[in-house]
Design a protein around this motif. Sequence first.
Motif, PDB file in Angstrom:
ATOM      1  N   UNK A   2      24.160   7.840  -1.587  1.00  0.00           N
ATOM      2  CA  UNK A   2      23.237   7.052  -0.507  1.00  0.00           C
ATOM      3  C   UNK A   2      21.816   7.910  -0.449  1.00  0.00           C
ATOM      4  N   UNK A   3      20.861   7.565  -0.288  1.00  0.00           N
ATOM      5  CA  UNK A   3      19.603   8.417  -0.174  1.00  0.00           C
ATOM      6  C   UNK A   3      19.746   8.779   1.618  1.00  0.00           C
ATOM      7  N   UNK A   4      19.009  10.053   1.618  1.00  0.00           N
ATOM      8  CA  UNK A   4      19.065  10.431   3.050  1.00  0.00           C
ATOM      9  C   UNK A   4      17.590  10.750   3.438  1.00  0.00           C
ATOM     10  N   UNK A   5      17.382   9.884   4.376  1.00  0.00           N
ATOM     11  CA  UNK A   5      15.480  10.277   4.890  1.00  0.00           C
ATOM     12  C   UNK A   5      15.791  10.658   6.186  1.00  0.00           C
ATOM     13  N   UNK A   6      15.884   9.770   7.034  1.00  0.00           N
ATOM     14  CA  UNK A   6      15.734   9.902   8.845  1.00  0.00           C
ATOM     15  C   UNK A   6      16.982   9.278   9.256  1.00  0.00           C
ATOM     16  N   UNK A   7      17.625   9.908  10.299  1.00  0.00           N
ATOM     17  CA  UNK A   7      18.746   9.259  10.901  1.00  0.00           C
ATOM     18  C   UNK A   7      18.543   9.336  12.388  1.00  0.00           C
ATOM     19  N   UNK A 153      15.210  14.206  10.647  1.00  0.00           N
ATOM     20  CA  UNK A 153      14.450  14.138   9.770  1.00  0.00           C
ATOM     21  C   UNK A 153      14.563  15.040   8.437  1.00  0.00           C
ATOM     22  N   UNK A 154      15.174  14.847   7.338  1.00  0.00           N
ATOM     23  CA  UNK A 154      15.519  15.715   6.462  1.00  0.00           C
ATOM     24  C   UNK A 154      14.227  16.017   5.607  1.00  0.00           C
ATOM     25  N   UNK A 177      16.717  22.853  -3.341  1.00  0.00           N
ATOM     26  CA  UNK A 177      17.263  22.102  -4.247  1.00  0.00           C
ATOM     27  C   UNK A 177      18.196  21.003  -3.653  1.00  0.00           C
ATOM     28  N   UNK A 178      19.060  21.367  -2.725  1.00  0.00           N
ATOM     29  CA  UNK A 178      19.995  20.447  -2.137  1.00  0.00           C
ATOM     30  C   UNK A 178      19.136  19.425  -1.124  1.00  0.00           C
ATOM     31  N   UNK A 183      17.436  13.687  -0.450  1.00  0.00           N
ATOM     32  CA  UNK A 183      16.499  12.930  -0.347  1.00  0.00           C
ATOM     33  C   UNK A 183      16.445  11.767  -1.321  1.00  0.00           C
ATOM     34  N   UNK A 184      16.753  12.046  -2.566  1.00  0.00           N
ATOM     35  CA  UNK A 184      16.535  11.396  -3.754  1.00  0.00           C
ATOM     36  C   UNK A 184      17.869  10.610  -3.882  1.00  0.00           C
TER      37      UNK A 184
END
Lengths: 214, 470
Positions: A2-7, A153-154, A177-178, A183-184
């Motif tokens: 799953x993408x990680x953007x903002x939680x 917010x990543x 890189x991580x 994010x992607x």
Amino acid sequence: MEKFTKITAIAMPLDRVNVDTDAIIPKQFLKSIHKSGFGPNLFDEWRYLDQGEPGMDNTNRPLNQNFILNKSRYQGSQILLARDNFGCGSSREHAPWALEDYGFRVIIAPSFADIFYNNCFKNGLLPIILAEEIVDQLFNLTVANEGFQLSVDLAEQKITSAMESITFSTDFELDQFRRHCLLEGLDEIGLTLEHADDIRAYESIQKEITPWLF
Amino acid sequence: MGAKTLYDKLWESHIVRENDDGTSLLYIDRQLIHEVTSPQAFEGLRMANRKPWKLSANLATPDHNVPTSHREQGIVDPIAKLQVDTLDQNCDLFNITEFKMDDIRQGIVHVISPEQGATLPGMTLVCGDSHTSTHGAFGTLAFGIGTSEVEHVLATQCLIQKKSKNMLVQVDGQLNPGITAKDVILAIIGKIGTAGGTGYAIEFAGEAIRSFSMEGRMTLSNMAIEAGARAGMIAVDDTTIKYVKNRPYAPQAEVWDKAVIYWQGFHSDTDAHFDKVVSLDATEIKHQVTWGTSPEMTMAIDETIPDPAKEADLVKSSGMQAALDYMGLTAGTPINEVAVDVVFIGSCTNSRIEDMRAAANIAKGNKVASNIKQALVVPGSGLIKQQAEQEGLDQIFIDAGFEWRDPGCSMCLAMNADRLESGERCASTSNRNFEGRQGQGGRTHLVSPAMAAAAAIKGHFVNSNELGSQ
Ligand code: SF4
């Protein structure tokens, strides 16, 4: 992955140091043939009053009401606040599998065990290292304010209070890189698949040299 | 700079791309799959909605958990059954070739793949199992991987890897009568230690190695991991090519001729550079028996149990004492006076037809000693079992008092019902003598098949040359 953007979610304070992988997911659950389904047995020995075994119906087991995970005010939490050396012990990937399956996406601690830290990224979890004083501050805010929510917010590498009445903001560091992979939504397999054309090109050359392998 | 080692050649011919951080994306030609390390990998594929990249690259069989007797009753242990059933379901679902439990071709992964010609020279081969080094015997780059990597290979046919250093283990001279590949590899591990090969890919070379059949070479490469090396390998020669010819998965007709020419290049160039070279004199290698809880704790059959007090290094000395305590042995005892309770002939190290023949040669016309509680012979595959039966070996074993079983890992790791009781001493042809490996409290001594059979007949360790026909 799953993408990680903002939680934005409730933070749950787990106030112990050296939480090891056997506490996160006890060894009897490793016999499982699955990567998912470990959530109900996350922190099994602390969470329930009886002895957990694979295959049990967890919904009817007696709960340890003193354990933080069972407190109603922290239900639905996706951010775990932890103490020093979180995730120490064995290299089992079952530990991040269990945390993720339960619903956590972020773990904030002053320090993590190395292998566990690496394993998190492979499984869509964001471990964040913050200075001890800041982690302390977060513990205090969380305990003092029921329903306290944090935003992570990543992309901005920022943690802020999601409650208007409370001001809190801090930046965090992580390997670029991580950050990109999370994010992607790229796991290592996803990354390799970014080079699918290279793999196909290699295969078409090899088909000529070693046709018996194709 | 032009001269390359066998490992260099295998590595370079499989690079898909090189990354900036020194790692490479390496192409994998073959993946072997068994029931214990694959379920989460398949589930990962399903959850991510991915498909195997190249179906034909995969070959599966259950081996770790399968019963070795009364197969017709199925698997009694529910957890073992679930793992085997899951493998069957996953292979059916994804269309992966699997030799199921009732297939004559079923057996230990590291036995069946070479037997089918699925292991070929010049290829890269992986499996979620550390003894994947076995396949290096064919001039193949073969190494064990974890569950995440199993999934990675399924989905991409590649792995992100860093190159190891090159080590040459040279065994020159001729072996004495009765000395087998098992004795040679134990002697090598005794010399370099269980961490001696860490960070290296080992190439085994020299007159003694060349003289081995493919079965012997597989025994040798199998235990490279016990010397700390993820991969062990041997250059391709006529013995290799003869073995592979006409096997079901091997190339045929014109493709075969083309393949042979290609394979002949898989050896180290004369001036190739090795980061480390270890030499052994074949004429000095004797029949080996391990005495401790690590494969490096090995000794010759005519020696006495070593004395920790004579070891100057304190850490080593206390390690030796702990091993002796666990093994229930006293320093100074001649090893050939040590009595045995159980004998196990099998495992991916020594369960091939030659191993069966070597053990039968000792068993023939003899009886298992009265102090032996159990003597098991477990062939490595259904086909080996069948061939041994055609040669009458099963009857020799049965007449002598051995049990003749169905193929699987069996007492090598005691995941099925075959296991040692606490305190029992076993002469075993497997590869690990760790504490509890064959059952909690069990005591394992690693030996060759002839030595294991001889221990069964005499009831204690003995030089196998004293029995059987040479
Ligand atoms: S025989 Fe033993 S070492 Fe070989 S694959 Fe089976 S369990 Fe592993």
